[in-house]
Design an enzyme around this catalytic site. Structure first.
Site, PDB file in Angstrom:
ATOM      1  N   THR A  14       0.643  -1.349  -0.197  1.00  0.00           N
ATOM      2  CA  THR A  14       0.181  -0.042  -0.266  1.00  0.00           C
ATOM      3  C   THR A  14       0.818   1.234   0.503  1.00  0.00           C
ATOM      4  OG1 THR A  14      -1.591  -0.952   1.318  1.00  0.00           O
ATOM      5  CG2 THR A  14      -1.969   1.110   1.035  1.00  0.00           C
TER       6      THR A  14
ATOM      7  N   LYS B  75      -7.715   1.385  -3.228  1.00  0.00           N
ATOM      8  CA  LYS B  75      -7.288   1.828  -1.814  1.00  0.00           C
ATOM      9  C   LYS B  75      -7.655   2.338  -0.924  1.00  0.00           C
ATOM     10  CE  LYS B  75      -5.085  -1.109   1.366  1.00  0.00           C
ATOM     11  NZ  LYS B  75      -5.258  -2.098   1.837  1.00  0.00           N
TER      12      LYS B  75
ATOM     13  N   LYS C  34      -1.434   4.957   8.719  1.00  0.00           N
ATOM     14  CA  LYS C  34      -0.618   5.144   7.486  1.00  0.00           C
ATOM     15  C   LYS C  34      -1.862   5.778   6.205  1.00  0.00           C
ATOM     16  CE  LYS C  34       1.581   2.812   4.502  1.00  0.00           C
ATOM     17  NZ  LYS C  34       1.944   1.717   3.760  1.00  0.00           N
TER      18      LYS C  34
HETATM   19  P1  NAD Z   1       6.252  -6.024   7.524  1.00  0.00           P
HETATM   20  O1  NAD Z   1       7.124  -5.299   7.879  1.00  0.00           O
HETATM   21  O2  NAD Z   1       5.024  -7.092   7.782  1.00  0.00           O
HETATM   22  O3  NAD Z   1       6.714  -6.323   6.021  1.00  0.00           O
HETATM   23  C1  NAD Z   1       7.827  -5.279   5.290  1.00  0.00           C
HETATM   24  C2  NAD Z   1       8.508  -5.795   4.751  1.00  0.00           C
HETATM   25  O4  NAD Z   1       9.661  -6.120   4.340  1.00  0.00           O
HETATM   26  C3  NAD Z   1       9.740  -6.421   5.962  1.00  0.00           C
HETATM   27  O5  NAD Z   1      10.147  -7.929   6.350  1.00  0.00           O
HETATM   28  C4  NAD Z   1      10.953  -6.284   5.755  1.00  0.00           C
HETATM   29  O6  NAD Z   1      12.422  -6.484   6.042  1.00  0.00           O
HETATM   30  C5  NAD Z   1      11.364  -6.291   4.211  1.00  0.00           C
HETATM   31  N1  NAD Z   1      11.494  -5.020   3.843  1.00  0.00           N
HETATM   32  C6  NAD Z   1      11.707  -3.441   3.826  1.00  0.00           C
HETATM   33  N2  NAD Z   1      12.104  -3.027   2.899  1.00  0.00           N
HETATM   34  C7  NAD Z   1      12.938  -4.061   2.151  1.00  0.00           C
HETATM   35  C8  NAD Z   1      14.324  -4.395   1.047  1.00  0.00           C
HETATM   36  N3  NAD Z   1      15.145  -2.773   0.731  1.00  0.00           N
HETATM   37  N4  NAD Z   1      14.244  -5.201   0.420  1.00  0.00           N
HETATM   38  C9  NAD Z   1      13.457  -6.377   0.860  1.00  0.00           C
HETATM   39  N5  NAD Z   1      12.849  -6.599   2.376  1.00  0.00           N
HETATM   40  C10 NAD Z   1      12.431  -5.866   2.265  1.00  0.00           C
HETATM   41  O7  NAD Z   1       4.444  -4.894   6.917  1.00  0.00           O
HETATM   42  P2  NAD Z   1       3.105  -6.367   6.298  1.00  0.00           P
HETATM   43  O8  NAD Z   1       2.354  -6.059   7.145  1.00  0.00           O
HETATM   44  O9  NAD Z   1       3.685  -7.433   6.064  1.00  0.00           O
HETATM   45  O10 NAD Z   1       2.774  -5.018   5.223  1.00  0.00           O
HETATM   46  C11 NAD Z   1       3.327  -4.823   3.941  1.00  0.00           C
HETATM   47  C12 NAD Z   1       2.189  -3.630   3.337  1.00  0.00           C
HETATM   48  O11 NAD Z   1       0.836  -3.806   2.959  1.00  0.00           O
HETATM   49  C13 NAD Z   1       2.344  -2.430   3.983  1.00  0.00           C
HETATM   50  O12 NAD Z   1       2.343  -1.524   2.642  1.00  0.00           O
HETATM   51  C14 NAD Z   1       0.932  -2.757   4.238  1.00  0.00           C
HETATM   52  O13 NAD Z   1       0.742  -1.196   4.095  1.00  0.00           O
HETATM   53  C15 NAD Z   1       0.124  -3.645   3.528  1.00  0.00           C
HETATM   54  N6  NAD Z   1      -1.086  -4.001   4.409  1.00  0.00           N
HETATM   55  C16 NAD Z   1      -0.926  -4.606   5.005  1.00  0.00           C
HETATM   56  C17 NAD Z   1      -2.027  -4.847   6.091  1.00  0.00           C
HETATM   57  C18 NAD Z   1      -1.897  -5.882   6.888  1.00  0.00           C
HETATM   58  O14 NAD Z   1      -2.852  -6.408   8.114  1.00  0.00           O
HETATM   59  N7  NAD Z   1      -0.337  -5.914   8.111  1.00  0.00           N
HETATM   60  C19 NAD Z   1      -3.446  -5.104   5.131  1.00  0.00           C
HETATM   61  C20 NAD Z   1      -3.060  -4.746   4.049  1.00  0.00           C
HETATM   62  C21 NAD Z   1      -1.666  -3.816   3.815  1.00  0.00           C
END
Ligand code: NAD
Length: 298
Positions: A94, A169, A244
């Protein structure tokens, strides 16, 4: 079967990659965090030593990263320079609409087919393969994107061209943030007026106040047993993530000239709630702030 490079195996990406493996795809995983890589290996992903290595072997690249800056950096440094010609590029994070359009333009200029495909549904839906994907891409690319995303999805919907998935979204989540606050204020006022909250639920859920925030995700504990309000607002959709998305909506409104005063109020209220230390609760817990009963969140 395809070879899919999956970059970003956090709370969401971990379960999504596991569902691609279950569907028979070869998944090459990369994350900065070792624990995320260990979990992905446990789900049958192959682990790459770098994002560039994962991308170089793939037919499809999927990124699931925290925010726009991460997506811009990974796509410009790792994905676009190292992908083979013909690779399909999909970002499921997102992020802001401008970043989504910028990376799509850079991909297109380098000759790649690309899509933004943010999701609705949280960690449980990611694990269960029941996410809703909102896709921004060219018409002729959508069928291919849909096929890739289907093992992780209950729905894959084409929103329009580049950036349209992110636009859908943040508009949806602004509606959700505003509607949840409206429902919470209704309960807070009902309580002050001496109305039994369960009766208020029964009446409003059969009247014009009916909406998803009331009848599927009721913030008052009791009427909807599956709602996070019944487990002290643990899990669910965190208030920090709602904040966010509301910030992204306000940035988009400012850039486009849209008038979204209720979205601005919702952002301010969720910022206050998170600032008071409750950003890791489900977003429906904002009810307790409006009731003046934050101590009940302990
Ligand atoms: P998270 O922080 O758990 O996971 C993100 C991952 O990206 C981490 O493991 C981090 O180490 C990795 N990362 C960051 N920079 C990196 C790089 N340069 N190279 C490789 N890996 C890298 O976040 P999440 O909860 O999994 O959310 C991910 C996305 O989905 C976000 O944009 C969030 O807004 C969206 N989202 C989350 C939810 C939720 O309920 N958690 C729901 C809908 C959408």
């Amino acid at each position: 079967m395809s070879t899919i490079a999956f970059i970003g195996l956090g709370n969401m990406g971990g379960g999504m990659a596991a569902n691609l493996v279950k569907a028979g795809q070869t998944v090459i995983a990369y994350d900065l965090v070792q624990a995320a890589l260990d979990r992905a290996a446990g789900h049958g992903c192959r682990i790459a030593a770098s994002a560039a290595e994962a991308v170089g072997e793939a037919d499809v690249v999927i990124t699931m990263l925290p925010a726009g800056a991460h997506v811009r950096q990974v796509w410009s440094a790792d994905v676009i320079p190292h992908a083979r010609q013909g690779t399909l590029l999909i970002d499921c994070s997102t992020i802001d609409v401008d970043s989504a359009r910028a990376v799509a333009e850079a991909a297109s200029a380098a000759g790649f087919r690309a899509a933004d495909a943010p999701v609705s549904g949280g960690i449980m839906a990611a694990d269960a393969g029941t996410l809703a994907f909102m896709v921004g891409c060219a018409d002729e690319v959508f069928a291919e994107v849909e096929q890739v995303l289907t093992p992780m999805a209950r729905a894959v919907i084409h929103a329009g061209g580049a950036g349209a998935g992110q636009a859908a979204k943040i508009c949806n989540n602004m509606v959700l943030g505003v509607s949840m606050l409206g429902v919470c204020e209704g309960f807070a006022l009902a309580e002050k007026l001496g109305l039994d909250p369960e009766r208020f639920f029964d009446i409003a859920s059969k009247s014009s106040g009916q909406c998803w925030s009331l009848t599927t995700y009721c913030p008052w504990p009791g009427p909807v047993p599956t709602a996070p309000s019944n487990r002290n607002y643990e899990g669910g959709f965190l208030a920090n993530l709602m904040l966010k998305d509301l910030k992204l909506a306000q940035a988009a409104a400012a850039a486009s000239g849209a008038s979204t005063p209720l979205g601005a109020q919702a952002e301010a209220l969720y910022a206050l709630f998170a600032g008071l230390g409750h950003g890791d609760k489900d977003f429906s817990a904002v009810l307790q702030m409006l009731r003046g009963k934050l101590e009940e969140l302990a």
